[in-house]
Motif scaffolding. Structure first.
Motif, PDB file in Angstrom:
ATOM      1  N   ALA A   1      90.352  54.788  44.984  1.00 13.71           N
ATOM      2  CA  ALA A   1      88.954  54.946  44.697  1.00 13.71           C
ATOM      3  C   ALA A   1      88.441  56.188  45.334  1.00 13.71           C
ATOM      4  N   PHE A   2      88.941  56.578  46.568  1.00 11.56           N
ATOM      5  CA  PHE A   2      88.378  57.656  47.121  1.00 11.56           C
ATOM      6  C   PHE A   2      89.026  59.154  46.211  1.00 11.56           C
ATOM      7  N   GLU A   3      90.138  58.764  45.630  1.00  9.65           N
ATOM      8  CA  GLU A   3      90.743  60.008  44.839  1.00  9.65           C
ATOM      9  C   GLU A   3      90.063  60.133  43.693  1.00  9.65           C
ATOM     10  N   THR A   4      89.825  59.083  42.957  1.00  9.14           N
ATOM     11  CA  THR A   4      88.849  59.012  41.761  1.00  9.14           C
ATOM     12  C   THR A   4      87.525  59.710  41.747  1.00  9.14           C
ATOM     13  N   ALA A   5      86.940  59.352  43.131  1.00  8.60           N
ATOM     14  CA  ALA A   5      85.446  59.980  43.551  1.00  8.60           C
ATOM     15  C   ALA A   5      85.604  61.331  43.988  1.00  8.60           C
ATOM     16  N   GLY A   6      86.884  61.996  44.096  1.00  8.56           N
ATOM     17  CA  GLY A   6      87.090  63.398  44.408  1.00  8.56           C
ATOM     18  C   GLY A   6      86.913  63.604  46.063  1.00  8.56           C
ATOM     19  N   TRP A   7      87.109  62.231  46.700  1.00  7.11           N
ATOM     20  CA  TRP A   7      87.164  62.392  48.340  1.00  7.11           C
ATOM     21  C   TRP A   7      88.453  62.821  48.895  1.00  7.11           C
ATOM     22  N   VAL A   8      89.505  62.486  48.244  1.00  8.05           N
ATOM     23  CA  VAL A   8      90.871  62.646  48.742  1.00  8.05           C
ATOM     24  C   VAL A   8      91.640  63.372  47.798  1.00  8.05           C
ATOM     25  N   CYS A   9      92.662  63.953  47.957  1.00  9.86           N
ATOM     26  CA  CYS A   9      93.495  64.622  47.006  1.00  9.86           C
ATOM     27  C   CYS A   9      95.059  64.060  47.670  1.00  9.86           C
ATOM     28  N   SER A  10      95.830  63.836  46.602  1.00  5.77           N
ATOM     29  CA  SER A  10      97.245  63.336  47.211  1.00  5.77           C
ATOM     30  C   SER A  10      98.182  64.122  46.390  1.00  5.77           C
ATOM     31  N   ARG A  11      99.499  64.122  46.995  1.00  8.09           N
ATOM     32  CA  ARG A  11     100.706  64.653  46.492  1.00  8.09           C
ATOM     33  C   ARG A  11     101.762  63.774  46.768  1.00  8.09           C
ATOM     34  N   ALA A  12     102.785  63.957  46.076  1.00 10.19           N
ATOM     35  CA  ALA A  12     104.007  63.138  46.167  1.00 10.19           C
ATOM     36  C   ALA A  12     105.023  64.087  47.018  1.00 10.19           C
ATOM     37  N   GLU A  13     105.805  63.217  48.167  1.00  6.32           N
ATOM     38  CA  GLU A  13     106.493  63.925  48.863  1.00  6.32           C
ATOM     39  C   GLU A  13     107.861  64.531  47.924  1.00  6.32           C
ATOM     40  N   ASP A  14     108.217  65.673  48.271  1.00  4.81           N
ATOM     41  CA  ASP A  14     109.352  66.272  47.793  1.00  4.81           C
ATOM     42  C   ASP A  14     110.655  65.978  48.467  1.00  4.81           C
ATOM     43  N   ILE A  15     111.180  64.793  48.259  1.00  6.44           N
ATOM     44  CA  ILE A  15     112.473  64.378  48.669  1.00  6.44           C
ATOM     45  C   ILE A  15     113.541  63.909  47.761  1.00  6.44           C
ATOM     46  N   ASP A  16     114.501  63.658  48.069  1.00  2.48           N
ATOM     47  CA  ASP A  16     115.474  62.790  47.213  1.00  2.48           C
ATOM     48  C   ASP A  16     115.476  61.496  48.108  1.00  2.48           C
ATOM     49  N   ALA A  17     114.864  60.523  47.552  1.00  6.09           N
ATOM     50  CA  ALA A  17     114.813  59.178  47.989  1.00  6.09           C
ATOM     51  C   ALA A  17     116.204  58.475  48.373  1.00  6.09           C
ATOM     52  N   HIS A  18     117.031  58.538  47.656  1.00  2.00           N
ATOM     53  CA  HIS A  18     118.462  58.234  47.819  1.00  2.00           C
ATOM     54  C   HIS A  18     118.897  58.700  49.363  1.00  2.00           C
TER      55      HIS A  18
ATOM     56  N   ALA B   1     117.242  60.094  51.682  1.00  2.00           N
ATOM     57  CA  ALA B   1     116.185  59.967  52.611  1.00  2.00           C
ATOM     58  C   ALA B   1     116.618  58.484  53.072  1.00  2.00           C
ATOM     59  N   GLY B   2     117.099  57.581  52.066  1.00  2.00           N
ATOM     60  CA  GLY B   2     117.123  56.342  52.592  1.00  2.00           C
ATOM     61  C   GLY B   2     115.752  55.224  52.443  1.00  2.00           C
ATOM     62  N   ARG B   3     114.608  55.866  51.577  1.00  2.00           N
ATOM     63  CA  ARG B   3     113.476  55.361  51.825  1.00  2.00           C
ATOM     64  C   ARG B   3     112.777  56.038  50.362  1.00  2.00           C
ATOM     65  N   PRO B   4     111.873  55.343  49.978  1.00  2.00           N
ATOM     66  CA  PRO B   4     111.136  55.897  48.978  1.00  2.00           C
ATOM     67  C   PRO B   4     110.341  56.853  49.122  1.00  2.00           C
ATOM     68  N   ARG B   5     109.921  57.824  48.227  1.00  2.00           N
ATOM     69  CA  ARG B   5     109.106  58.927  48.362  1.00  2.00           C
ATOM     70  C   ARG B   5     107.699  58.459  48.910  1.00  2.00           C
ATOM     71  N   ARG B   6     106.875  59.415  49.616  1.00  2.00           N
ATOM     72  CA  ARG B   6     105.763  58.798  50.238  1.00  2.00           C
ATOM     73  C   ARG B   6     104.767  59.782  49.412  1.00  2.00           C
ATOM     74  N   ARG B   7     103.451  59.239  49.329  1.00  2.00           N
ATOM     75  CA  ARG B   7     102.290  59.985  48.733  1.00  2.00           C
ATOM     76  C   ARG B   7     101.449  60.189  49.991  1.00  2.00           C
ATOM     77  N   TYR B   8     101.294  61.549  50.234  1.00  2.00           N
ATOM     78  CA  TYR B   8     100.336  61.880  51.129  1.00  2.00           C
ATOM     79  C   TYR B   8      98.811  62.189  50.717  1.00  2.00           C
ATOM     80  N   TYR B   9      97.889  61.712  51.528  1.00  2.00           N
ATOM     81  CA  TYR B   9      96.712  61.887  51.193  1.00  2.00           C
ATOM     82  C   TYR B   9      95.761  62.682  52.319  1.00  2.00           C
ATOM     83  N   ARG B  10      94.884  63.464  51.640  1.00  2.00           N
ATOM     84  CA  ARG B  10      94.132  64.289  52.600  1.00  2.00           C
ATOM     85  C   ARG B  10      92.600  64.495  52.098  1.00  2.00           C
ATOM     86  N   LEU B  11      91.686  64.576  52.910  1.00  2.00           N
ATOM     87  CA  LEU B  11      90.164  64.726  52.530  1.00  2.00           C
ATOM     88  C   LEU B  11      89.978  65.990  51.818  1.00  2.00           C
TER      89      LEU B  11
END
Length: 105
Positions: free
Chosen positions: A47-64, A66-76
């Motif tokens: 909802a915050f991203e749709t309203a333009g209050w936050v932006c996000s980006r996907a983490e640039d890693i190899d999930a395999h 790193a042994g975990r899924p990629r994270r999505r990072y959020y910032r105001l």
């Protein structure tokens, strides 16, 4: 930028994001810091991203690797910082008015 209905969980997320507005946080980290369940925080972030209050980006890693899924990072965003401060101030004003209207018996 649209206005959002301010619920307690949304205000908790905004307060947490405002602690360091330039810092990127991933969803689970934000949920933990705000005292919210992950299932609650992700719809808030959308909802915050749709309203333009936050932006996000996907983490640039190899999930395999790193042994975990990629994270999505959020910032105001700059607009989000202003909107968050306004929303928190409005809630505090409503709370202050509500206290003064209570009967003292």
């Amino acid at each position: 930028m649209s206005t959002l209905r301010m619920t307690t969980p949304r205000l908790l997320a905004l307060r947490t994001l405002l602690e360091d507005p330039e810092r990127e946080r991933y969803g689970l980290e934000l949920a933990t810091q705000a005292g919210l369940e992950p299932a609650t925080v992700y719809p808030i972030l959308v909802a915050f991203e749709t309203a333009g209050w936050v932006c996000s980006r996907a983490e640039d890693i190899d999930a395999h690797e790193a042994g975990r899924p990629r994270r999505r990072y959020y910032r105001l965003t700059a607009a989000g910082v202003t909107a968050a401060r306004d929303a928190i101030a409005a809630r505090e004003q409503r709370s202050a008015r509500g206290v003064s209207r209570r009967l003292a018996w």
